[in-house]
Design a protein around this motif. Sequence first.
Motif, short mmCIF file in Angstrom:
data_model
loop_
_atom_site.label_atom_id
_atom_site.label_comp_id
_atom_site.label_asym_id
_atom_site.label_seq_id
_atom_site.Cartn_x
_atom_site.Cartn_y
_atom_site.Cartn_z
N GLU A 32 0.82 -1.21 0.00
CA GLU A 32 0.00 0.00 0.00
C GLU A 32 0.86 1.26 0.00
O GLU A 32 0.58 2.21 -0.74
CB GLU A 32 -0.93 -0.01 1.21
N LYS A 33 1.91 1.28 0.81
CA LYS A 33 2.78 2.46 0.88
C LYS A 33 3.54 2.64 -0.44
O LYS A 33 3.67 3.77 -0.92
CB LYS A 33 3.75 2.33 2.06
N ALA A 35 2.56 1.64 -3.38
CA ALA A 35 1.57 2.07 -4.36
C ALA A 35 1.29 3.56 -4.22
O ALA A 35 1.22 4.29 -5.22
CB ALA A 35 0.28 1.26 -4.20
N GLU A 36 1.15 4.01 -3.00
CA GLU A 36 0.89 5.43 -2.74
C GLU A 36 2.05 6.29 -3.26
O GLU A 36 1.84 7.28 -3.95
CB GLU A 36 0.71 5.64 -1.24
N LYS A 37 3.28 5.88 -2.95
CA LYS A 37 4.45 6.64 -3.38
C LYS A 37 4.64 6.60 -4.91
O LYS A 37 5.17 7.54 -5.49
CB LYS A 37 5.71 6.10 -2.69
N ASN A 39 2.13 6.25 -7.05
CA ASN A 39 0.91 6.77 -7.67
C ASN A 39 0.20 5.72 -8.53
O ASN A 39 -0.24 5.99 -9.65
CB ASN A 39 1.21 8.03 -8.49
N SER A 41 -2.36 1.84 -7.94
CA SER A 41 -3.18 1.14 -6.94
C SER A 41 -2.38 0.01 -6.29
O SER A 41 -1.44 -0.52 -6.86
CB SER A 41 -4.44 0.57 -7.60
N ARG A 42 -2.82 -0.34 -5.07
CA ARG A 42 -2.17 -1.45 -4.38
C ARG A 42 -2.38 -2.74 -5.14
O ARG A 42 -1.49 -3.59 -5.20
CB ARG A 42 -2.72 -1.58 -2.94
N ALA A 68 9.94 5.53 -6.25
CA ALA A 68 9.38 5.27 -4.93
C ALA A 68 10.31 4.40 -4.09
O ALA A 68 10.39 4.56 -2.87
CB ALA A 68 8.01 4.62 -5.05
#
Length: 93
Positions: A32-33, A35-37, A39, A41-42, A68
Amino acid sequence: MSKDIEFKNRDRFIQLGIAIAALRKMRGLSQEKLAEKANVSRSHISAIEAPGIVRAFSLEVFFNVADALEVDPADLINASVFPDSVLNRKVKP
């Protein structure tokens, strides 16, 4: 981008996904982290990392994931053995 992956590239995508997963874990990042970094989806990260699934992805996603993970994209491509400089680099939260 075509969903079909040429047979000769299947192993390359699988190896790249395994390398991304390994480095992500070494960096102490959750899917999740990352994916967030990056940009994305997880579930996209999960599919890229899954060793039994071949998921093609764009260069933009590849470069975002490399950024990321704070790794040079070339090092990620050549990830059969990460140099110490890559392994020991701390990721900023």
